[in-house]
Design a protein around this motif. Structure first.
Motif, mmCIF file in Angstrom:
data_model
loop_
_atom_site.group_PDB
_atom_site.id
_atom_site.type_symbol
_atom_site.label_atom_id
_atom_site.label_comp_id
_atom_site.label_asym_id
_atom_site.label_seq_id
_atom_site.Cartn_x
_atom_site.Cartn_y
_atom_site.Cartn_z
ATOM 1 N N LYS A 42 0.816 -1.213 0.000
ATOM 2 C CA LYS A 42 0.000 0.000 0.000
ATOM 3 C C LYS A 42 0.853 1.269 0.000
ATOM 4 N N GLU A 106 -5.130 5.541 -6.363
ATOM 5 C CA GLU A 106 -6.167 5.211 -5.390
ATOM 6 C C GLU A 106 -5.903 3.907 -4.645
ATOM 7 N N ASP A 107 -4.992 3.073 -5.154
ATOM 8 C CA ASP A 107 -4.684 1.810 -4.482
ATOM 9 C C ASP A 107 -3.574 1.976 -3.443
ATOM 10 N N LYS A 108 -3.039 3.181 -3.289
ATOM 11 C CA LYS A 108 -1.976 3.432 -2.312
ATOM 12 C C LYS A 108 -2.527 4.223 -1.133
#
Length: 236
Positions: A42, A106-108
């Motif tokens: 993340k 957005e995935d971090k």
């Protein structure tokens, strides 16, 4: 060889073999599990580069899979491209470039901005992730100071900003950055980021956290039988 071995151990989940001695010689405060190392998925390490940056060196550290090089022009390994030539005096524009880009990541959940003459300890980063993932307010971790300019009295005057060698922040902070901040002249790129934080998020709404410099190395790394000049070629 040793650096590559340390990276491989972290990547394949058998770092436990090294935890008795600690990483970089420090006694471990806890024994990280495979699930805790998975937290790094993340993380995005925002890494502004130039023609002097030795990507091979960083590819042989634990940072390898988390690096997001910020480049002037498209090239191998470039994940953020600004499409303009940057110099020392125009680094503030490169900062605005990557700030705009990471809005789409957005995935971090957590981000580190790291200079190309700095290193940070993996256990220290994992500890910060464990503490601040899912945090209820914007988080900004660094060695903070206040900006000031008699020449340009503008939105950056007195702004609180982090030392550029390392700062870490969360998605909540990214979401409220003021990408359209106005200021005069060529300004310190780190104070520009601090201005985007202050203008967009509101200083009173941000959790400013002091970094622990025992686990961050800038320009040189010294420990036991190692002394490494991380900035042999002086860029500025």
């Amino acid at each position: 060889m040793a650096t590559s071995l340390l990276f491989a151990a972290g990547r394949y989940g058998y770092w436990q073999a090294y935890t008795d001695a600690g990483i970089f010689g420090k006694p471990p405060s806890h024994s990280n599990t495979g699930a805790e190392y998975a937290m790094l998925d993340k993380l995005a390490v925002i890494f502004p580069v130039n023609n002097n940056t030795d990507m091979q060196f960083y590819q042989n550290t634990w940072l390898r899979n988390y690096l997001y090089p910020v480049c002037d022009w498209p090239g191998p390994g470039c994940k953020i491209v600004c499409h303009r030539l940057s110099t020392y005096r125009s680094l503030h524009k490169k900062t605005k470039c990557f700030a705009r880009a990471i809005k789409r990541f957005e995935d971090k959940e957590l981000f580190i901005k790291l200079d190309d003459d700095a290193l940070v300890d993996i256990d220290y980063v994992i500890g910060l992730i464990k503490k601040y993932q899912g945090y209820h307010k914007p988080v900004y971790i660094s060695d903070h100071q206040r900006a000031g300019s008699r020449k340009y009295p503008d939105a950056l005057n007195g702004v609180r900003y982090g030392n550029g060698k390392f700062y870490m922040f969360n998605r909540k902070l990214v979401q409220c950055l003021d990408l359209d901040i106005k200021y005069r002249g060529s300004r310190n790129e780190d104070s520009v980021f601090g201005g985007m934080v202050s203008n967009g998020c509101g200083e009173n709404n941000v959790e400013y956290v002091q970094e622990d410099d025992r686990w961050i190395w800038h320009k040189e790394y010294t420990n036991k039988n190692k002394h490494i000049d991380l900035s042999f070629i002086k860029n500025h």
